[in-house]
Design a protein around this motif. Structure first.
Motif, mmCIF file in Angstrom:
data_model
loop_
_atom_site.group_PDB
_atom_site.id
_atom_site.type_symbol
_atom_site.label_atom_id
_atom_site.label_comp_id
_atom_site.label_asym_id
_atom_site.label_seq_id
_atom_site.Cartn_x
_atom_site.Cartn_y
_atom_site.Cartn_z
ATOM 1 N N ASP A 230 0.837 -1.193 0.000
ATOM 2 C CA ASP A 230 0.000 0.000 0.000
ATOM 3 C C ASP A 230 0.878 1.251 0.000
ATOM 4 O O ASP A 230 1.813 1.368 0.806
ATOM 5 C CB ASP A 230 -0.890 0.031 1.246
ATOM 6 C CG ASP A 230 -1.978 -1.025 1.205
ATOM 7 O OD1 ASP A 230 -2.298 -1.504 0.095
ATOM 8 O OD2 ASP A 230 -2.505 -1.381 2.283
ATOM 9 N N VAL A 231 0.558 2.178 -0.893
ATOM 10 C CA VAL A 231 1.227 3.477 -0.910
ATOM 11 C C VAL A 231 0.417 4.410 -0.029
ATOM 12 O O VAL A 231 -0.752 4.690 -0.312
ATOM 13 C CB VAL A 231 1.329 4.029 -2.339
ATOM 14 C CG1 VAL A 231 1.997 5.401 -2.340
ATOM 15 C CG2 VAL A 231 2.111 3.064 -3.237
ATOM 16 N N VAL A 232 1.018 4.895 1.055
ATOM 17 C CA VAL A 232 0.272 5.728 2.011
ATOM 18 C C VAL A 232 0.524 7.213 1.783
ATOM 19 O O VAL A 232 -0.144 8.052 2.375
ATOM 20 C CB VAL A 232 0.637 5.353 3.469
ATOM 21 C CG1 VAL A 232 0.210 3.934 3.768
ATOM 22 C CG2 VAL A 232 2.133 5.522 3.735
ATOM 23 N N GLU A 233 1.485 7.540 0.927
ATOM 24 C CA GLU A 233 1.733 8.942 0.581
ATOM 25 C C GLU A 233 2.474 9.002 -0.739
ATOM 26 O O GLU A 233 3.379 8.198 -0.994
ATOM 27 C CB GLU A 233 2.569 9.638 1.666
ATOM 28 C CG GLU A 233 2.897 11.101 1.361
ATOM 29 C CD GLU A 233 3.810 11.726 2.398
ATOM 30 O OE1 GLU A 233 4.521 12.687 2.040
ATOM 31 O OE2 GLU A 233 3.839 11.258 3.548
ATOM 32 N N GLY A 234 2.100 9.947 -1.610
ATOM 33 C CA GLY A 234 2.781 10.142 -2.875
ATOM 34 C C GLY A 234 2.449 9.063 -3.886
ATOM 35 O O GLY A 234 1.414 8.389 -3.816
ATOM 36 N N ALA A 235 3.350 8.881 -4.826
ATOM 37 C CA ALA A 235 3.162 7.875 -5.879
ATOM 38 C C ALA A 235 4.527 7.326 -6.284
ATOM 39 O O ALA A 235 5.518 8.065 -6.322
ATOM 40 C CB ALA A 235 2.459 8.486 -7.088
ATOM 41 N N LEU A 236 4.547 6.048 -6.606
ATOM 42 C CA LEU A 236 5.802 5.421 -7.021
ATOM 43 C C LEU A 236 6.145 5.823 -8.455
ATOM 44 O O LEU A 236 5.280 5.781 -9.333
ATOM 45 C CB LEU A 236 5.697 3.903 -6.932
ATOM 46 C CG LEU A 236 5.853 3.299 -5.539
ATOM 47 C CD1 LEU A 236 5.574 1.804 -5.581
ATOM 48 C CD2 LEU A 236 7.253 3.560 -5.001
ATOM 49 N N PRO A 237 7.398 6.190 -8.701
ATOM 50 C CA PRO A 237 7.802 6.539 -10.062
ATOM 51 C C PRO A 237 7.746 5.316 -10.980
ATOM 52 O O PRO A 237 8.111 4.211 -10.582
ATOM 53 C CB PRO A 237 9.242 7.023 -9.893
ATOM 54 C CG PRO A 237 9.416 7.302 -8.427
ATOM 55 C CD PRO A 237 8.481 6.362 -7.719
ATOM 56 N N ASP A 238 7.314 5.534 -12.211
ATOM 57 C CA ASP A 238 7.238 4.439 -13.178
ATOM 58 C C ASP A 238 8.609 3.935 -13.591
ATOM 59 O O ASP A 238 8.742 2.795 -14.047
ATOM 60 C CB ASP A 238 6.466 4.888 -14.423
ATOM 61 C CG ASP A 238 4.982 5.087 -14.147
ATOM 62 O OD1 ASP A 238 4.472 4.463 -13.188
ATOM 63 O OD2 ASP A 238 4.345 5.870 -14.867
ATOM 64 N N ASP A 239 9.646 4.792 -13.462
ATOM 65 C CA ASP A 239 10.967 4.388 -13.939
ATOM 66 C C ASP A 239 11.837 3.793 -12.826
ATOM 67 O O ASP A 239 13.035 3.594 -13.031
ATOM 68 C CB ASP A 239 11.693 5.573 -14.581
ATOM 69 C CG ASP A 239 11.944 6.723 -13.623
ATOM 70 O OD1 ASP A 239 11.268 6.779 -12.572
ATOM 71 O OD2 ASP A 239 12.824 7.559 -13.919
ATOM 72 N N LEU B 58 12.944 8.531 -2.072
ATOM 73 C CA LEU B 58 13.303 9.938 -2.055
ATOM 74 C C LEU B 58 13.952 10.324 -3.370
ATOM 75 O O LEU B 58 14.548 9.475 -4.057
ATOM 76 C CB LEU B 58 14.278 10.225 -0.914
ATOM 77 C CG LEU B 58 13.822 9.824 0.484
ATOM 78 C CD1 LEU B 58 15.014 9.520 1.366
ATOM 79 C CD2 LEU B 58 12.991 10.934 1.100
ATOM 80 N N ASP B 59 13.881 11.606 -3.713
ATOM 81 C CA ASP B 59 14.616 12.120 -4.864
ATOM 82 C C ASP B 59 16.005 12.495 -4.375
ATOM 83 O O ASP B 59 16.160 13.336 -3.492
ATOM 84 C CB ASP B 59 13.902 13.339 -5.444
ATOM 85 C CG ASP B 59 14.454 13.734 -6.794
ATOM 86 O OD1 ASP B 59 15.687 13.651 -6.981
ATOM 87 O OD2 ASP B 59 13.666 14.130 -7.667
ATOM 88 N N ALA B 60 17.041 11.883 -4.947
ATOM 89 C CA ALA B 60 18.408 12.120 -4.487
ATOM 90 C C ALA B 60 18.834 13.564 -4.648
ATOM 91 O O ALA B 60 19.746 14.028 -3.943
ATOM 92 C CB ALA B 60 19.376 11.204 -5.232
ATOM 93 N N ALA B 61 18.200 14.312 -5.562
ATOM 94 C CA ALA B 61 18.586 15.700 -5.790
ATOM 95 C C ALA B 61 18.151 16.611 -4.654
ATOM 96 O O ALA B 61 18.703 17.705 -4.498
ATOM 97 C CB ALA B 61 18.003 16.202 -7.113
ATOM 98 N N ASP B 62 17.182 16.180 -3.842
ATOM 99 C CA ASP B 62 16.726 17.012 -2.723
ATOM 100 C C ASP B 62 15.974 16.149 -1.720
ATOM 101 O O ASP B 62 14.752 16.065 -1.749
ATOM 102 C CB ASP B 62 15.833 18.153 -3.207
ATOM 103 C CG ASP B 62 15.427 19.105 -2.069
ATOM 104 O OD1 ASP B 62 16.012 18.986 -0.965
ATOM 105 O OD2 ASP B 62 14.544 19.944 -2.283
ATOM 106 N N VAL C 175 9.146 10.927 -2.038
ATOM 107 C CA VAL C 175 8.316 10.881 -3.241
ATOM 108 C C VAL C 175 7.163 9.908 -3.014
ATOM 109 O O VAL C 175 6.048 10.104 -3.498
ATOM 110 C CB VAL C 175 9.177 10.431 -4.446
ATOM 111 C CG1 VAL C 175 8.309 10.212 -5.685
ATOM 112 C CG2 VAL C 175 10.271 11.434 -4.719
ATOM 113 N N ALA C 176 7.447 8.848 -2.259
ATOM 114 C CA ALA C 176 6.418 7.848 -1.934
ATOM 115 C C ALA C 176 6.762 7.199 -0.600
ATOM 116 O O ALA C 176 7.936 7.017 -0.267
ATOM 117 C CB ALA C 176 6.318 6.791 -3.023
#
Length: 490
Positions: free
Chosen positions: A39-48, A453-457, A463-464
């Motif tokens: 279950d994703v409880v926050e955000g969305a998983l990136p497709d890539d 997380l996004d490694a850039a920030d 992110v999810a």
């Protein structure tokens, strides 16, 4: 979330266990789960995001013979697999020979690191000092399409299916394996598929180094002679060299002669062995540096005539003298007690000189770089911050070693994370064009999550966030395996 309980290990620990590293965020699991869609409880998983994040943890199931150390726990690997914007989860015990024997006996049979080897009830055993159980609970990498787990003080390498986590057995190269075993922190070069390893013990030459190629064939093995038993924990590689070490913190020699194993800091420099990746004894170049101990290196590379090494220098490798006998073995694992700082060494292959510099004052450790720059110059190190006085990670930090700046992710009180996996984005051209994956343990809410997380920030938050089926124990090391490294992924 459709959850399947697949198995449960025989467990004899008390329900009211209050040991500081078998309770709270270190409360062990004894159940194995499978979840097809988390279950994703926050955000969305990136497709890539395509691949598997693997994390090894210590999960003791029996009381120790005398005294428990957090590195003694039985290995359990957790896997979160990402595909097409969805994620699945599995966890499995590493079914080592020692684990299976103790499951059958219903009790501990071998000594832990804080116990005398003489207390072991079973013959044989593993570890650089002998008579220990090989828990294979320290590290995990993926090599030749299989997950490989290892034990911090030398043992067998166990292979697991990286998708199902089924234990495939102990490693042997054409039926051969080093008598001294292999230490944790085997290194895999993503560019060549080679795996580098080392092992150490009580008998001369005390240290060996080897190479296994991309097809899992042993292609090189050489002694690295030392003046006596030492306790290296990590190594590093560049495009042309490997770097091994002999630090001045090792067993007290007088006590060792009487069969006792106690750490001591000796009045000696740190020593680093630089040799070609397929080099032998005659190719070794030794370099000296300030006394310290290093648990983990982040990366190494070449600049002109220099081999550059980066890792976490300890200002206080030995425990403070004011700590009671009951707590010293736990407190000295805390980052603020070891005083671990990001540090850099430069070894000049022409002059033989060593230069070193401190890169940060903040206490951080367990640093990971983007696998695309392994063995090559990097800019970013993604590391963990520690809860004061405890071996627990209370947040993450991205060190920009070029700009001299840091970006933090600070977790709420009582929430602890794991070493990250760095997953380059599809078509990435920049080093920080990647995702970071980590697992968290929330004691107050009695739950665990997977954060992307996004490694850039990383300060922007996840992110999810995905919910795991059970609160997991804290642990040591993790690894990201891209889909391209996983046979049968498609």
């Amino acid at each position: 979330m459709d959850v399947d309980l697949l198995g449960r290990a025989l467990r004899t620990l008390p329900d009211d266990d209050d040991h500081p590293y078998r309770s709270g965020p270190w409360r062990p699991q004894h159940e194995e789960w499978s979840v097809d869609v988390l279950d994703v409880v926050e955000g969305a998983l990136p497709d890539d995001l395509e691949g598997v994040y693997l994390r090894n943890t210590e999960n003791p199931v029996h009381l120790p013979i005398e005294r428990y150390h957090p590195f003694d726990g039985d290995g359990m690997v957790h896997a979160v697999a990402f595909r097409d914007g969805r994620a699945s989860y599995r966890n499995r015990f590493v079914r080592t020979q020692g684990f299976e024997a103790e499951q059958e006996a219903g009790r501990s049979l071998w000594a832990g690191i804080s116990e005398s080897p003489k207390v072991a009830e079973a013959p044989g055993g593993w570890g650089a000092r002998g008579r220990m159980k090989d828990a294979s609970s320290t590290d995990v990498v993926v090599h030749a399409g299989q997950a490989v787990t290892s034990f911090w003080q030398c043992g067998d390498l166990y292979r697991l299916d990286p998708l199902t986590l089924d234990t495939l057995g102990a490693t042997g190269w054409d039926g051969w394996f080093p008598d001294t075993g292999v230490s944790a922190h085997t290194k895999v070069d993503p560019a060549t598929g080679e795996m580098f390893f080392f092992g150490y013990g009580l008998e001369a030459p005390y240290l060996h180094y080897g190479v296994v190629d991309a097809e899992d064939r042993l292609v090189h093995h050489t002694p690295v002679p030392l003046p006596g038993p030492r306790l290296p924990h990590d190594m590093a590689f560049t495009t042309d060299h490997v770097i091994l070490n002999a630090f001045p913190m090792y067993w007290d020699e007088d006590l060792l002669a009487r069969g006792r194993f106690a750490l001591a800091m000796h009045d000696e420099p740190s020593r680093f062995a630089v040799l070609p990746r397929r080099g032998g004894v005659d190719d070794i170049r030794w370099f000296e540096a300030d006394p310290t101990y290093v648990l983990h290196f982040t990366n190494a590379w070449e600049e002109g005539d220099e081999v550059v090494l980066e890792g976490f220098h300890q200002d206080t490798p030995m425990p403070r003298p004011d700590v009671s006998d009951d707590m010293w073995m736990f407190r000295y694992l805390a980052l603020d007690w070891m005083e671990t700082h990001l540090h850099r060494w430069r070894f000049d292959l022409v002059t033989g000189e060593t230069k070193e510099e401190r890169l940060r004052d903040e206490f951080t450790e367990f640093g990971i770089v983007n696998p695309a720059v392994a063995g090559r110059s990097h800019r970013y190190v993604h590391a963990a911050t520690g809860k004061p006085g405890w071996f627990l990670f209370d947040g993450l930090v991205t060190h920009d070693v070029a700009a001299g700046t840091d970006t933090h992710l600070r977790l709420p009180d009582g929430v602890y994370c794991s070493e990250v996996g760095v997953a380059p984005k599809a078509g990435a051209t920049d080093e920080d064009d990647a995702y970071l994956v980590t697992l968290t343990t929330d004691v107050a809410q009695d739950r665990s999550e997977c954060l992307v997380l996004d490694a850039a920030d990383i300060s922007a938050g996840p992110v999810a966030r995905l919910r795991l089926p059970q609160r997991i124990s804290s642990g040591t090391h993790a690894h990201w395996a891209p889909a391209s490294a996983l046979p049968g992924w498609s």
